[in-house]
Design a protein around this motif. Structure first.
Motif, PDB file in Angstrom:
ATOM      1  N   ARG A 252      14.579 -10.738  21.704  1.00  0.00           N
ATOM      2  CA  ARG A 252      13.624 -11.333  22.626  1.00  0.00           C
ATOM      3  C   ARG A 252      14.040 -12.763  22.970  1.00  0.00           C
ATOM      4  O   ARG A 252      14.779 -13.392  22.230  1.00  0.00           O
ATOM      5  CB  ARG A 252      12.230 -11.437  22.000  1.00  0.00           C
ATOM      6  CG  ARG A 252      11.703 -10.160  21.447  1.00  0.00           C
ATOM      7  CD  ARG A 252      11.310 -10.375  19.985  1.00  0.00           C
ATOM      8  NE  ARG A 252      11.131  -9.103  19.281  1.00  0.00           N
ATOM      9  CZ  ARG A 252      10.037  -8.376  19.374  1.00  0.00           C
ATOM     10  NH1 ARG A 252       9.040  -8.774  20.097  1.00  0.00           N
ATOM     11  NH2 ARG A 252       9.943  -7.228  18.735  1.00  0.00           N
TER      12      ARG A 252
ATOM     13  N   HIS B 212       0.980  -1.067  18.422  1.00  0.00           N
ATOM     14  CA  HIS B 212       0.749  -2.495  18.676  1.00  0.00           C
ATOM     15  C   HIS B 212       1.304  -2.878  20.037  1.00  0.00           C
ATOM     16  O   HIS B 212       2.040  -2.119  20.657  1.00  0.00           O
ATOM     17  CB  HIS B 212       1.430  -3.335  17.591  1.00  0.00           C
ATOM     18  CG  HIS B 212       2.929  -3.246  17.607  1.00  0.00           C
ATOM     19  ND1 HIS B 212       3.628  -2.207  17.036  1.00  0.00           N
ATOM     20  CD2 HIS B 212       3.871  -4.057  18.157  1.00  0.00           C
ATOM     21  CE1 HIS B 212       4.912  -2.383  17.219  1.00  0.00           C
ATOM     22  NE2 HIS B 212       5.106  -3.498  17.905  1.00  0.00           N
TER      23      HIS B 212
ATOM     24  N   ASP C  37       3.506  -6.197  21.852  1.00  0.00           N
ATOM     25  CA  ASP C  37       4.288  -7.388  21.522  1.00  0.00           C
ATOM     26  C   ASP C  37       3.819  -8.496  22.453  1.00  0.00           C
ATOM     27  O   ASP C  37       4.115  -8.452  23.653  1.00  0.00           O
ATOM     28  CB  ASP C  37       5.781  -7.133  21.743  1.00  0.00           C
ATOM     29  CG  ASP C  37       6.361  -6.234  20.665  1.00  0.00           C
ATOM     30  OD1 ASP C  37       5.615  -5.436  20.088  1.00  0.00           O
ATOM     31  OD2 ASP C  37       7.564  -6.344  20.419  1.00  0.00           O
TER      32      ASP C  37
ATOM     33  N   HIS D 128       2.873   0.569  21.438  1.00  0.00           N
ATOM     34  CA  HIS D 128       3.965   1.376  20.898  1.00  0.00           C
ATOM     35  C   HIS D 128       3.951   1.298  19.377  1.00  0.00           C
ATOM     36  O   HIS D 128       3.326   0.405  18.802  1.00  0.00           O
ATOM     37  CB  HIS D 128       5.306   0.889  21.447  1.00  0.00           C
ATOM     38  CG  HIS D 128       5.566  -0.551  21.141  1.00  0.00           C
ATOM     39  ND1 HIS D 128       5.005  -1.573  21.872  1.00  0.00           N
ATOM     40  CD2 HIS D 128       6.279  -1.144  20.150  1.00  0.00           C
ATOM     41  CE1 HIS D 128       5.377  -2.732  21.358  1.00  0.00           C
ATOM     42  NE2 HIS D 128       6.151  -2.509  20.297  1.00  0.00           N
TER      43      HIS D 128
HETATM   44 FE    FE Z   1       6.941  -3.916  19.018  1.00  0.00          FE
END
Ligand code: FE
Ligand code: MD6
Length: 217
Positions: free
Chosen positions: A214, A135, A137, A191
């Motif tokens: 994040r 996927h 992010d 990743h």
């Molecule tokens: Fe991720």
């Protein structure tokens, strides 16, 4: 340098491993904070238990998740988003523990992202067989900011691809205490994590905990 010096240097573990432009593995970087990190993970899980979220397509994720901080990542039939409220309890997520904050800020600075201050920590719990499919992010507001990812517990094989889903995928083994930081040109690389092999860790038993920090909002 003498031959003996060269031999000694070759035996010294390299602590920082670049993974291409914008991404770096800091081997063992979290070990300095190991005890407070593990204690904080247990305290968060007591307030906001790990749960298996459902993807927008209706599939139950094999990785169990929870969050700490002002914003938490959630998935349900409506989609992926950051939410200040834990949908299971109706209360805010537990605050970011000081040890989490210290580690994330220090790792980002060491990897070339000074001034990074997270407002979200996603905690992922893997058991043997759990996996995370490839996927990107991209649910965060500012994709110019990095992500700091901390591995605890049993080892995992991280998959690190390119900017297109079909690009070649590198394999990066991650063990207890390793920290991966990525941002800049690496921020949107695909990743995932291969299915975990059965293993045992002295502090966490048969599981791996991954923390991703994040700045989401
Ligand atoms: Fe991720
Ligand atoms: C994991 N990590 O290592 C899953 N995402 O369990 C991620 O999906 C991830 O490690 C963005 C940045 C770093 C990561």
């Amino acid at each position: 340098m003498t031959t003996a010096d060269l031999f000694a240097a070759s035996q010294t573990p390299r602590r920082d491993e670049p993974l291409g432009d914008g991404a770096m593995v800091l081997r063992g970087f979290a070990l300095a904070e190991e005890a407070p990190l593990l204690q904080a993970v247990a305290a968060i899980a007591a307030q906001a238990p790990f749960r298996h979220l459902v993807t927008p397509g209706g599939l139950r994720m094999s990785v169990a998740m929870t969050n700490a901080g002002p914003l938490g990542w959630v998935s349900d039939h409506r989609g992926y988003r950051y939410d200040p409220i834990d949908p299971d309890s109706g209360r805010p997520w537990p605050p970011l523990p000081p040890a989490f904050m210290r580690l994330a800020v220090a790792a980002a600075a060491r990897a070339g992202f000074p001034g990074f201050v997270p407002d979200a920590c996603l905690l992922n719990r893997y058991e043997p067989g759990s996996r995370l499919s490839l996927h990107q992010d991209r649910d965060e507001r500012d994709l110019g900011l990095p992500i700091v990812s901390v591995s605890l517990g049993i080892p995992a094989m991280f998959r690190f691809g390119g900017l297109r889903r079909t690009d070649p995928v590198q394999r990066v083994p991650l063990v207890h205490g390793d920290v991966v930081v990525w941002g800049g040109a690496a921020r949107l690389r695909f990743h995932g994590v291969l299915p975990l092999k059965p293993n045992h860790h002295e502090a966490l038993g048969e599981c791996r905990i991954n923390l991703t920090f994040r700045k989401a909002g």
